[in-house]
Design a protein around this motif. Structure first.
Motif, PDB file in Angstrom:
ATOM      1  N   GLU A 337       8.551 -27.690 -17.987  1.00 28.29           N
ATOM      2  CA  GLU A 337       9.403 -28.657 -17.293  1.00 28.29           C
ATOM      3  C   GLU A 337       9.751 -29.782 -18.252  1.00 28.29           C
ATOM      4  N   GLY A 338      11.059 -30.015 -18.378  1.00 30.41           N
ATOM      5  CA  GLY A 338      11.504 -31.089 -19.271  1.00 30.41           C
ATOM      6  C   GLY A 338      11.064 -30.892 -20.696  1.00 30.41           C
ATOM      7  N   GLY A 339      10.962 -29.627 -21.117  1.00 30.57           N
ATOM      8  CA  GLY A 339      10.582 -29.323 -22.491  1.00 30.57           C
ATOM      9  C   GLY A 339       9.093 -29.363 -22.752  1.00 30.57           C
ATOM     10  N   VAL A 340       8.285 -29.584 -21.694  1.00 34.58           N
ATOM     11  CA  VAL A 340       6.828 -29.695 -21.858  1.00 34.58           C
ATOM     12  C   VAL A 340       6.146 -28.640 -20.997  1.00 34.58           C
ATOM     13  N   LEU A 367       0.219 -29.013 -39.548  1.00 36.01           N
ATOM     14  CA  LEU A 367       1.393 -28.157 -39.400  1.00 36.01           C
ATOM     15  C   LEU A 367       1.296 -27.315 -38.129  1.00 36.01           C
ATOM     16  N   THR A 368       0.106 -26.846 -37.803  1.00 32.75           N
ATOM     17  CA  THR A 368      -0.085 -26.128 -36.540  1.00 32.75           C
ATOM     18  C   THR A 368       0.261 -27.031 -35.361  1.00 32.75           C
ATOM     19  N   GLN A 373       3.872 -28.445 -30.890  1.00 33.86           N
ATOM     20  CA  GLN A 373       4.689 -29.469 -30.248  1.00 33.86           C
ATOM     21  C   GLN A 373       6.164 -29.058 -30.206  1.00 33.86           C
ATOM     22  N   ALA A 374       6.592 -28.243 -31.173  1.00 33.16           N
ATOM     23  CA  ALA A 374       7.993 -27.817 -31.211  1.00 33.16           C
ATOM     24  C   ALA A 374       8.375 -26.969 -30.009  1.00 33.16           C
ATOM     25  N   ILE A 375       7.399 -26.282 -29.378  1.00 27.48           N
ATOM     26  CA  ILE A 375       7.731 -25.493 -28.184  1.00 27.48           C
ATOM     27  C   ILE A 375       7.239 -26.181 -26.904  1.00 27.48           C
ATOM     28  N   GLY A 376       6.690 -27.395 -27.034  1.00 24.59           N
ATOM     29  CA  GLY A 376       6.326 -28.151 -25.841  1.00 24.59           C
ATOM     30  C   GLY A 376       4.853 -28.143 -25.474  1.00 24.59           C
TER      31      GLY A 376
END
Length: 507
Positions: A337-340, A367-368, A373-376
């Motif tokens: 929801e909302g990218g998270v 980096l992990t 975080q890039a996919i929420g």
């Protein structure tokens, strides 16, 4: 320059804190990230045998060469006479540092305490590897090892550095061993010092003294090297490896069996769900990490426990598929929801812990975190001591523990898997348990047919990937530097050998 590379370099510079180390004339001073834990570090206790083996103080009955082949070291030969009986014949030219002869009884007296609970030399990890039912001297040349059950890995086990051949200690020789160097002193977490054994059986060693100094921060070790305070750095920061060689330093880099991997909290929290574990594994861009954290020096994305191309590695390619990761999260009941991503009405958040003594560990963890975080998926990173991180995962206070282990320290594939993933394994701090894997690991010990053993460990690796029992990231080439003039040295694939009697430093 890529974003990953810029982030890696920035993080390395942020860690640079100078720590002093002192070099002396006539000695080789080596910087390492871990040090001795006692003033007299008994090689049989914990992992003390690694440093005594690396510095040429102690030797084992069997050894592992630079091609990962097993060979007789202090033994002349080894023979299996029944499924549980092994006869080890000693060489006839062996002397302890105090000048006394190595006898079969002295070998028994050194090794037997490892398996005796309550003995100061007891080591549960090594005792489990040995699995001894009996140990005795047979005359002047032969030691009889009797195991509780058939153990196909037993000859390889005798190369474990903790199974060192030792004589009675004294004030002059507190570690009375057989190697080309003699233990002289240790300062816990600071110094391990050895001196030449001029009477070594294979020839006069090339160094008068070796000083191993502890500098936990790799960036600080690099600064100490440039200042001339140390002669050699084990695990030099990869991001600076090319530049330092331009100054005239010698660079040593070769593939090893060391795996950077995540132990997962399989007992509680999000990572107790295999679908979420698999999603986390799929989102990690292993090639991107190798390029950023290792700066092209060496390392390969890992699809499985053992390095590709080695005898025990299953044919499993690493997966990087963020879209598949999101599918797995949905299958696990998470909602975006909302990218998270949320799970059970709360943001899906993961706590990553690691330690800083290897330069690539903090970089890999950060980096992990960025990939998650890039996919929420929210993620935090805590960098501390190894022990604190290990305790955090064991207590359920963290979800992922990034660490780096040699996966074939004795050349055989079973020991590390038994320790890390077998139910109740000594280093299974994440609490993973799988009955099929447990049985496979038990079978791997008791079946001697090598084709059948290969099939057993292939299936074990498949289970580890299918269940994300742990998450492999990459296999690394060890990167070391030394000042010009070091000869007779090469990176060993198990990392348990550094100095031989032929190692020398030309002034």
């Amino acid at each position: 320059m890529s974003l990953l590379k810029r982030l890696a370099i920035a993080m390395a510079l942020a860690c640079s804190i100078a720590l002093p180390a002192v070099a002396q004339d006539g000695s080789l001073t080596i910087s390492v990230g871990f040090g001795p834990t006692a003033e007299v570090p008994d090689p049989r206790i914990n992992y003390n045998g690694w440093m005594s083996n690396q510095t040429g103080v102690t030797e084992t009955l069997m050894g592992i060469d630079y091609e990962l082949n097993l060979y007789p070291r202090l033994a002349e030969n080894i023979e299996q006479t029944s499924p549980t009986t092994w006869r080890v014949a000693l060489r006839d030219d062996l002397m302890f540092h105090d000048g006394t002869s190595v006898t079969t009884q002295s070998v028994v007296d050194a090794i037997a305490p490892i398996s005796e609970e309550g003995n100061p030399a007891y080591n549960a990890r090594i005792s489990n590897l040995l699995d001894l039912a009996g140990l005795e001297a047979e005359g002047d040349r032969v030691i009889i090892f009797e195991t509780r059950s058939p153990n196909a890995a037993f000859p390889w086990t005798l190369s474990e550095p903790g199974i060192a051949v030792l004589g009675p200690p004294s004030e002059a020789f507190p570690i009375n061993a057989t190697g080309p160097y003699i233990f002289r002193e240790a300062v816990p977490e600071q110094l391990y010092r050895v001196e030449v054994n001029a009477d070594y059986r294979l020839g006069t060693p090339g160094l008068e003294e070796i000083r191993v100094v502890v500098i936990p921060d790799p960036a600080a070790a690099a600064l100490a090297f440039e200042a001339g305070e140390v002669d050699m750095v084990i695990n030099y920061p990869e991001t600076d490896f090319a530049r330092i060689q331009e100054t005239g330093a010698q660079g040593f880099s070769a593939p090893t069996a060391r795996l950077y991997f995540y132990t997962v909290n399989a007992r509680s929290g999000p990572m107790s769900n295999p679908l979420i574990r698999r999603a986390v594994s799929a989102v990690i861009d292993r090639q991107g990490i190798v390029e950023a954290a290792l700066s092209g020096v060496g390392g390969e994305p890992a699809g499985t426990i053992y390095p590709a191309g080695t005898g025990w590695a299953a044919d499993i390619d690493p997966l990087h598929d963020p879209a598949r990761a999101e599918e797995l999260l949905s299958e696990a009941g998470a909602i975006k929801e909302g990218g998270v991503w949320t799970l059970d009405g709360e943001p899906l958040a993961l706590d990553i812990v690691t330690y800083s003594s290897r330069a690539a560990l903090p970089l890999t963890a950060e980096l992990t975190q960025a990939f998650l975080q890039a996919i929420g998926i929210k993620a935090t990173v805590r960098i501390g001591e190894y022990g604190a991180s290990d305790e955090a995962i064991a207590a359920g206070d963290a979800d992922l523990f990034l660490q780096a282990w040699v996966t074939t320290p004795q050349g055989d594939p079973g020991a590390v898997l038994e320790s890390l993933l077998q139910t109740g394994g000594g280093s299974n701090t994440g609490g993973y348990s799988n009955t099929e894997l447990d049985q496979l690991l038990a079978d791997g010990r008791t079946i001697f047919d090598q084709e059948k053993r290969a099939a057993i460990y292939d299936r074990a690796q498949e289970i580890i990937v299918e269940d994300a029992a742990l998450i492999p990231v990459f296999h690394v080439s060890q990167v070391n530097v030394a000042r010009a003039g070091l000869t007779g040295y090469a990176v060993h694939p198990t990392e348990t050998y550094w100095i031989t009697y032929e190692t020398a430093l030309q002034e």
